[in-house]
Design an enzyme around this catalytic site. Structure first.
Site, PDB file in Angstrom:
ATOM      1  N   HIS A 179       0.983  -1.237  -0.049  1.00  0.00           N
ATOM      2  CA  HIS A 179      -0.128  -0.075   0.145  1.00  0.00           C
ATOM      3  C   HIS A 179       0.894   1.316  -0.001  1.00  0.00           C
ATOM      4  O   HIS A 179       1.761   1.318   0.663  1.00  0.00           O
ATOM      5  CB  HIS A 179      -0.822  -0.003   1.279  1.00  0.00           C
ATOM      6  CG  HIS A 179      -2.048  -0.744   1.090  1.00  0.00           C
ATOM      7  ND1 HIS A 179      -3.028  -0.659   0.132  1.00  0.00           N
ATOM      8  CD2 HIS A 179      -2.688  -1.750   1.865  1.00  0.00           C
ATOM      9  CE1 HIS A 179      -4.076  -1.313   0.465  1.00  0.00           C
ATOM     10  NE2 HIS A 179      -3.775  -2.306   1.274  1.00  0.00           N
ATOM     11  N   CYS A 253       0.382   1.744  -6.000  1.00  0.00           N
ATOM     12  CA  CYS A 253      -0.489   2.701  -6.520  1.00  0.00           C
ATOM     13  C   CYS A 253       0.028   4.066  -6.846  1.00  0.00           C
ATOM     14  O   CYS A 253       1.050   4.507  -5.848  1.00  0.00           O
ATOM     15  CB  CYS A 253      -1.914   2.801  -5.641  1.00  0.00           C
ATOM     16  SG  CYS A 253      -2.762   1.349  -5.719  1.00  0.00           S
ATOM     17  N   ARG A 262       0.071   2.668 -11.714  1.00  0.00           N
ATOM     18  CA  ARG A 262       1.207   1.970 -10.793  1.00  0.00           C
ATOM     19  C   ARG A 262       2.333   2.439 -10.934  1.00  0.00           C
ATOM     20  O   ARG A 262       2.738   2.839 -12.020  1.00  0.00           O
ATOM     21  CB  ARG A 262       1.083   0.424 -10.904  1.00  0.00           C
ATOM     22  CG  ARG A 262      -0.151  -0.320 -10.841  1.00  0.00           C
ATOM     23  CD  ARG A 262      -0.371  -0.311  -9.141  1.00  0.00           C
ATOM     24  NE  ARG A 262      -1.632  -1.313  -8.802  1.00  0.00           N
ATOM     25  CZ  ARG A 262      -2.757  -0.665  -8.968  1.00  0.00           C
ATOM     26  NH1 ARG A 262      -3.125   0.761  -9.262  1.00  0.00           N
ATOM     27  NH2 ARG A 262      -3.890  -1.437  -8.729  1.00  0.00           N
TER      28      ARG A 262
END
Length: 275
Positions: A179, A253, A262
């Site tokens: 993340h 991300c 990405r």
């Protein structure tokens, strides 16, 4: 005929209806204001939960997991293995010439063969941390678990290993995801990595050192080429590699607080120290 007399200051039927209308309007406005305030508080609590609470919980769990692994494995190796020159790490042998994305049977380097049995057993343990990723440039220490599911891996503050890619130290592409925002956000500062930065992956059997080599600032989530055995973007075809090797791929991300694209960072295996 009856005469209706309206006294000064008195209210007729029209005045009564107007007063009632104003009362209903005021009540409606007051109710709408309460609803807006309530919704605002709910949204604020959701933001606090996502940006603060999930980070707090995930970082604590990830930290406990790293400590547990270190207690189980013991301290990382500090001495040079016998047979290696003083002060020099063990470096995997160069890959033999090969066609295609991977290597053939028997073509793995000694470092890869040493970790093969461990990698096979660990690849079956989904959601369980089996390695520790360290990136000094961004002050990151995070556990690595098999798989990239949100609930089982990424939302716990872990870095997830793409299951169909190579394991650490093996020929091919050791590809990881994490993340960038919320749930520990281990890859929040991934864009700060530069060529030459050191990345280590510690397992029960060895410590592998990768060196950052290339990056891709933006690509589509569907760009599977970036985690191929020989990583190369299917969209930006100039980004990536053309020869088999020992690669590390980090994905997250981008831009921040969005999952539209990405960000990709690639590294190459440059050293290995067995335990």
């Amino acid at each position: 005929m009856r005469r209706v007399t309206v006294r000064p200051g008195g209210r007729g039927p029209g005045s009564w209806r107007a007063g009632r209308g104003r009362g209903l309007l005021a009540w409606g406005l007051w109710g709408a204001a309460e609803l807006v305030v309530t919704l605002g508080l709910v949204l604020l609590l959701l933001v606090v939960h996502q940006l603060w609470w999930t980070n707090r919980e995930a970082r604590q769990e990830a930290g406990r997991t790293v400590q547990a692994l270190q207690r189980e494995w013991g301290p990382p190796p500090s001495a040079v293995p016998s047979g290696a020159p003083s002060g020099e790490p063990v470096v995997p042998e160069p890959l033999p010439s090969a066609t295609g994305a991977g290597t053939t049977r028997g073509s793995e380097a000694p470092a890869a063969r040493q970790s093969q049995s461990h990698s096979r057993s660990q690849s079956q343990s989904h959601d369980q941390a089996y390695a520790v990723l360290r990136i000094p440039r961004i002050a990151l220490t995070a556990p690595v678990a098999e798989g990239t599911s949100k609930g089982g891996v990424l939302d716990r503050g872990y870095v997830g290993h793409y299951t169909r890619t190579a394991q650490a130290g093996r020929a091919g592409n050791f590809a990881l995801a994490g993340h960038r925002n919320t749930h520990g956000e281990p890859f929040r500062r991934l864009d700060r990595l530069r060529r030459g930065d050191r990345i280590t992956v510690e397992t029960r059997d060895a410590v592998y050192t990768y060196t950052v080599d290339k990056s891709l600032a933006r690509t589509a989530p569907s760009d599977s080429g970036v985690i191929a055995p020989v990583p190369r973007s299917n969209i930006t075809t100039s980004a990536g590699y053309s020869e088999p090797g020992y690669y590390l791929t980090l994905t997250t991300c981008t831009p921040e607080f969005s999952s539209r694209y990405r960000l990709v960072v690639w590294g190459k295996l440059t050293a290995m120290r067995p335990r």
